[in-house]
Structure formats: structure tokens, C-alpha cells
Design a protein around this motif. Structure first.
Motif, short mmCIF file in Angstrom:
data_model
loop_
_atom_site.label_atom_id
_atom_site.label_comp_id
_atom_site.label_asym_id
_atom_site.label_seq_id
_atom_site.Cartn_x
_atom_site.Cartn_y
_atom_site.Cartn_z
N ASP A 1 0.88 -1.17 0.00
CA ASP A 1 0.00 0.00 0.00
C ASP A 1 0.92 1.22 0.00
N GLY B 1 -5.50 -8.05 4.42
CA GLY B 1 -6.92 -8.27 4.19
C GLY B 1 -7.19 -8.54 2.73
N ASN B 2 -8.43 -8.87 2.41
CA ASN B 2 -8.81 -9.18 1.03
C ASN B 2 -7.85 -10.19 0.41
N ASP B 3 -7.56 -11.28 1.15
CA ASP B 3 -6.69 -12.34 0.66
C ASP B 3 -5.24 -11.87 0.50
N GLN B 4 -4.80 -10.91 1.34
CA GLN B 4 -3.42 -10.42 1.29
C GLN B 4 -2.74 -10.70 2.61
N LYS C 1 -1.01 -13.24 -0.22
CA LYS C 1 -1.63 -14.37 -0.93
C LYS C 1 -0.61 -15.49 -1.13
#
Length: 119
Positions: free
Chosen positions: A30, A39-42, A44
Motif C-alpha cells: 500500500d 486483508g482481502n486475501d493479502q 496471498k
């Protein structure tokens, strides 16, 4: 690994008992907040088949790319990165799909064959 083996390396029952298992993980940065995206599969996990980490040409290393071609373990391995003893020689070539890991493909060689760096 110690280099002073008392018998030929290939005859040792578990020469990789002290090697920690590896996973191929994609991290997203980020940039605005100057930290890893969570979050959001991070982050991965792309594969847990004990990949070696091939070099990526500098001119494409920061660009978006979909496929990665590492050498990996011959069979699927349940990886706990806090344990050791699951390492070993690579015996397969993988095509890792960084967008959809259900599309990953693996080509395994004979048990006595060991591939070199994938090109």
C-alpha cells in the motif's frame, strides 16, 4: 547443511531434516500508507510445494505479471513454516498463476531426475 557427510549425500535417510519449508507468497504494498496491504486475501499464498525462488529480470520485476515458473517439490506438501524437515531437492517445474491459484500446473520428473533452473 553441514558439508562433512560421513556417507554419500544421496544415501542419507533425511538430509533435509534441518531445512525449513518454503512457500511462494505474493505481498501487495500500500504505497499511500507506506505499509503492506493486509486483508482481502493479502498476503496471498501462491504455492506450498516448496518452491525455489527464481530470479526475475530487472526490467519486469516491478511490473504486473501473471505467471511464475519456479522449480518445486514433486508432490503436494502440507507446509508449516515453523517446522523443519520438509525440505528436499526440487523435482518438478510449476506454472504458478498469481491471479488464480486453482490454475497452477505442475510437471513432475522421474524420482531420479532433478531439473535445473526453469527458463
Amino acid at each position: 547443511l553441514a558439508a562433512d557427510f560421513k556417507e554419500p549425500f544421496w544415501q542419507i535417510e533425511n538430509p533435509f531434516r534441518d531445512v525449513s519449508p518454503t512457500r511462494l507468497i505474493r505481498y501487495t504494498v500500500d504505497i499511500q500508507n507506506k505499509k503492506l496491504a493486509i486483508g482481502n486475501d493479502q498476503p496471498k499464498v501462491l504455492t506450498t510445494r516448496l518452491p525455489e525462488f527464481p530470479s526475475i529480470p530487472r526490467d519486469i520485476s516491478t511490473r504486473r505479471h501473471r505467471y511464475i515458473y519456479p522449480l518445486v517439490a514433486r508432490k503436494k506438501v502440507n507446509v508449516n513454516p515453523k517446522t523443519s524437515g520438509l525440505g528436499g531437492p526440487v523435482a518438478a517445474v510449476a506454472k504458478i498463476d498469481s491471479e488464480d491459484t486453482t490454475n497452477n500446473q505442475y510437471f513432475s520428473f522421474e524420482p531420479y531426475e532433478f531439473p535445473g533452473e526453469a527458463i
